[in-house]
Design a protein around this motif. Structure first.
Motif, PDB file in Angstrom:
ATOM      1  N   ASN A  65      58.589  36.475  43.707  1.00 13.12           N
ATOM      2  CA  ASN A  65      58.651  35.713  44.951  1.00 13.12           C
ATOM      3  C   ASN A  65      58.261  36.563  46.154  1.00 13.12           C
ATOM      4  N   ALA A  66      58.571  37.855  46.121  1.00  8.62           N
ATOM      5  CA  ALA A  66      58.146  38.743  47.206  1.00  8.62           C
ATOM      6  C   ALA A  66      56.619  38.843  47.242  1.00  8.62           C
ATOM      7  N   LEU A  67      55.997  38.970  46.074  1.00  4.10           N
ATOM      8  CA  LEU A  67      54.534  39.016  46.010  1.00  4.10           C
ATOM      9  C   LEU A  67      53.923  37.713  46.541  1.00  4.10           C
ATOM     10  N   THR A  68      54.519  36.587  46.165  1.00  5.41           N
ATOM     11  CA  THR A  68      54.016  35.297  46.632  1.00  5.41           C
ATOM     12  C   THR A  68      54.172  35.162  48.144  1.00  5.41           C
ATOM     13  N   SER A  69      55.296  35.613  48.689  1.00  5.62           N
ATOM     14  CA  SER A  69      55.507  35.536  50.145  1.00  5.62           C
ATOM     15  C   SER A  69      54.544  36.445  50.903  1.00  5.62           C
ATOM     16  N   LEU A  70      54.157  37.560  50.307  1.00  8.37           N
ATOM     17  CA  LEU A  70      53.224  38.484  50.973  1.00  8.37           C
ATOM     18  C   LEU A  70      51.842  37.860  51.172  1.00  8.37           C
ATOM     19  N   MET A  71      51.519  36.791  50.445  1.00  9.66           N
ATOM     20  CA  MET A  71      50.243  36.105  50.660  1.00  9.66           C
ATOM     21  C   MET A  71      50.157  35.530  52.068  1.00  9.66           C
ATOM     22  N   ASN A  72      51.290  35.394  52.722  1.00  6.69           N
ATOM     23  CA  ASN A  72      51.359  34.813  54.057  1.00  6.69           C
ATOM     24  C   ASN A  72      50.833  35.761  55.129  1.00  6.69           C
ATOM     25  N   TYR A  73      50.548  37.029  54.760  1.00  9.51           N
ATOM     26  CA  TYR A  73      50.195  38.054  55.739  1.00  9.51           C
ATOM     27  C   TYR A  73      48.805  38.628  55.449  1.00  9.51           C
ATOM     28  N   THR A  74      48.257  39.358  56.431  1.00 11.88           N
ATOM     29  CA  THR A  74      46.895  39.892  56.294  1.00 11.88           C
ATOM     30  C   THR A  74      46.851  41.419  56.329  1.00 11.88           C
ATOM     31  N   ASP A  75      47.982  42.060  56.390  1.00 10.10           N
ATOM     32  CA  ASP A  75      48.041  43.521  56.533  1.00 10.10           C
ATOM     33  C   ASP A  75      47.262  44.200  55.397  1.00 10.10           C
ATOM     34  N   LEU A 128      48.183  37.515  44.078  1.00  8.97           N
ATOM     35  CA  LEU A 128      48.248  38.011  45.452  1.00  8.97           C
ATOM     36  C   LEU A 128      46.931  38.679  45.840  1.00  8.97           C
ATOM     37  N   LEU A 129      46.446  39.571  44.994  1.00 11.27           N
ATOM     38  CA  LEU A 129      45.250  40.343  45.329  1.00 11.27           C
ATOM     39  C   LEU A 129      44.001  39.473  45.436  1.00 11.27           C
ATOM     40  N   THR A 130      43.995  38.339  44.740  1.00 14.50           N
ATOM     41  CA  THR A 130      42.834  37.448  44.813  1.00 14.50           C
ATOM     42  C   THR A 130      42.999  36.355  45.860  1.00 14.50           C
ATOM     43  N   SER A 131      44.040  36.451  46.685  1.00 12.83           N
ATOM     44  CA  SER A 131      44.281  35.398  47.671  1.00 12.83           C
ATOM     45  C   SER A 131      43.593  35.670  49.001  1.00 12.83           C
ATOM     46  N   SER A 173      40.158  37.944  50.875  1.00 13.36           N
ATOM     47  CA  SER A 173      38.916  38.671  50.591  1.00 13.36           C
ATOM     48  C   SER A 173      39.099  40.184  50.649  1.00 13.36           C
ATOM     49  N   ALA A 174      39.787  40.677  51.680  1.00 11.90           N
ATOM     50  CA  ALA A 174      39.918  42.130  51.847  1.00 11.90           C
ATOM     51  C   ALA A 174      40.649  42.756  50.663  1.00 11.90           C
ATOM     52  N   TRP A 175      41.730  42.116  50.225  1.00 12.85           N
ATOM     53  CA  TRP A 175      42.484  42.660  49.091  1.00 12.85           C
ATOM     54  C   TRP A 175      41.677  42.526  47.800  1.00 12.85           C
ATOM     55  N   ALA A 176      40.935  41.429  47.675  1.00 10.81           N
ATOM     56  CA  ALA A 176      40.143  41.210  46.465  1.00 10.81           C
ATOM     57  C   ALA A 176      39.070  42.278  46.322  1.00 10.81           C
ATOM     58  N   VAL A 177      38.447  42.663  47.435  1.00  8.84           N
ATOM     59  CA  VAL A 177      37.446  43.733  47.395  1.00  8.84           C
ATOM     60  C   VAL A 177      38.116  45.037  46.966  1.00  8.84           C
ATOM     61  N   GLN A 178      39.283  45.346  47.530  1.00 13.30           N
ATOM     62  CA  GLN A 178      40.024  46.549  47.128  1.00 13.30           C
ATOM     63  C   GLN A 178      40.322  46.513  45.622  1.00 13.30           C
ATOM     64  N   MET A 179      40.695  45.341  45.116  1.00 12.56           N
ATOM     65  CA  MET A 179      41.034  45.203  43.702  1.00 12.56           C
ATOM     66  C   MET A 179      39.806  45.428  42.820  1.00 12.56           C
ATOM     67  N   LEU A 180      38.663  44.832  43.193  1.00 11.35           N
ATOM     68  CA  LEU A 180      37.451  44.997  42.387  1.00 11.35           C
ATOM     69  C   LEU A 180      36.956  46.441  42.417  1.00 11.35           C
ATOM     70  N   GLY A 185      42.690  31.953  56.224  1.00  6.04           N
ATOM     71  CA  GLY A 185      41.848  32.634  55.252  1.00  6.04           C
ATOM     72  C   GLY A 185      42.459  32.880  53.895  1.00  6.04           C
ATOM     73  N   ARG A 186      43.607  32.281  53.629  1.00  4.58           N
ATOM     74  CA  ARG A 186      44.231  32.449  52.318  1.00  4.58           C
ATOM     75  C   ARG A 186      43.575  31.506  51.320  1.00  4.58           C
ATOM     76  N   ILE A 187      43.383  31.974  50.087  1.00  4.03           N
ATOM     77  CA  ILE A 187      42.823  31.153  49.015  1.00  4.03           C
ATOM     78  C   ILE A 187      43.855  31.047  47.902  1.00  4.03           C
ATOM     79  N   LEU A 188      44.190  29.813  47.521  1.00  5.10           N
ATOM     80  CA  LEU A 188      45.133  29.591  46.425  1.00  5.10           C
ATOM     81  C   LEU A 188      44.471  28.671  45.413  1.00  5.10           C
ATOM     82  N   SER A 189      44.813  28.872  44.156  1.00 11.45           N
ATOM     83  CA  SER A 189      44.334  27.953  43.125  1.00 11.45           C
ATOM     84  C   SER A 189      45.490  27.611  42.203  1.00 11.45           C
TER      85      SER A 189
END
Length: 352
Positions: free
Chosen positions: A104-114, A139-142, A144-151, A281-285
């Motif tokens: 739930n903490a990971l899911t709530s962090l999607m609310n932020y852009t840090d 979370l990481l795919t939600s 763009s910035a985090w997704a690039v870091q992940m890839l 800018g959040r993406i959820l599926s």
């Protein structure tokens, strides 16, 4: 009395998730603001009380707070934005021994852009318990910035490419930045689906295999737990992400094979995969778990639910694809396939 008042307040708190409480009738708003019993804090924080928000922030870091109260505080900061919650939420996501709190903490962090959110979660990837891995990747795919870091971490072999499932790769392609597309094309070249003739041939091949001799449902039950039970409920166990298989016509082999080999051929109503983009800018599926006049709840492939205000949604559309991964039977021996289907087609639960 106190017990019934507390029960009423807990009901108010649950019903107000994802909603603003700024337009309550004055007499009710004052009564809620003045209430000091159980359940009051979260409601008052949603009303905008700074002292209540500060106390909820303190709950995030206080190990003496009960798990239920801490969970409500975690969910609160997934609904209202308060940058002060980012660090304590990260601490819970990475260090908590309670998988429910961590997810739930990971899911709530999607609310932020840090930016440090993506960096910190990726940095802790070697210590991710199995129970939170899929939520961490969601979370990481939600964003763009985090997704690039992940890839980039996948390219550097810091993260396993195998952990990124089909639905996550599909969601990444929806983020559609140039940098993202280039990285995806390098790591996950476009996999053009087998044509219908090949898939139908595979279904025929499996039907002949399964009709040639029976399987053993007991090892099949173990295979079901490994392959299917995270998403599907059968008899008295399993997940609730996909359809409940118990009432399904599981002895209809052609339909069963079609659903497994060609999951996109026929998607059951209520289990379409939606792609949602929010104003920030959040993406959820995931599939549409619930909605009313004010909110939409999306349940993702990891089983986590996110409630969004409709006013915050920029776009929401059905992808026309199933959440069920393709190639579920690939890599399994003939015996394992027979055993799995023997259990799937069982008319009643097996004793252990």
């Amino acid at each position: 009395n106190a017990d019934t008042r507390d029960a009423l307040m807990r009901g108010f708190a649950q019903a107000s998730r994802g909603r603003t409480l700024s337009d309550l009738p004055v007499s009710l708003a004052e009564a809620l603001a003045n209430y000091r019993g159980s359940g009051a804090l979260i409601l008052q924080a949603r009303q905008g009380s700074e002292s209540a928000r500060q106390q909820a922030l303190d709950w995030l870091s206080d190990n003496s707070i009960g798990a239920d109260d801490k969970l409500e505080a975690i969910r609160l900061f997934g609904e209202i934005k308060d940058s002060r919650s980012v660090q304590p939420l990260l601490e819970i996501a990475i260090r908590s021994t309670d998988p429910q709190l961590a997810r739930n903490a990971l899911t709530s962090l999607m609310n932020y852009t840090d930016p440090k959110i993506g960096q910190t979660v990726i940095g802790a990837s070697s210590n991710w318990p199995a129970e939170i891995k899929s939520t961490a990747l969601s979370l990481l795919t939600s964003r763009s910035a985090w997704a690039v870091q992940m890839l980039e971490a996948v390219e550097a072999k810091e993260l396993s490419q195998a952990d990124l499932t089909q639905d996550l790769v599909w969601k990444l392609r929806a983020l559609s930045s140039k940098e993202m597309t280039e990285l995806l094309d390098q790591i996950f070249p476009l996999d053009h689906e087998s044509d219908t003739a090949e898939q139908e041939s595979r279904i025929q091949e499996l039907a002949e295999l399964l009709n040639a001799e029976p399987g053993d449902p007991y090892p099949g039950k173990e295979l079901f737990h490994a392959k299917c039970s995270a998403c599907h409920y059968l008899f008295d166990e399993g997940g609730r992400i996909g359809p409940d298989l118990t009432p399904y016509d599981r002895d209809n082999l052609p339909n069963l094979l079609l659903s497994i080999v060609m999951p996109n051929a026929e998607i059951r109503e209520g289990y379409e995969n939606f792609l949602v983009e929010t104003d920030d800018g959040r993406i959820l599926s995931g599939f549409l778990a619930d909605q009313d006049l004010a909110t939409v709840t999306i349940r993702s492939f990891d089983g986590q639910s996110t409630m969004l205000r409709k006013s915050d949604i920029q776009s929401m559309e059905s992808a026309g694809v199933s959440l069920m991964p393709k190639g579920l039977l690939e890599g399994m021996s003939d015996k394992e396939i027979r055993d799995l289907f023997a259990y799937l087609r069982s008319a009643q639960p097996l004793n252990n």
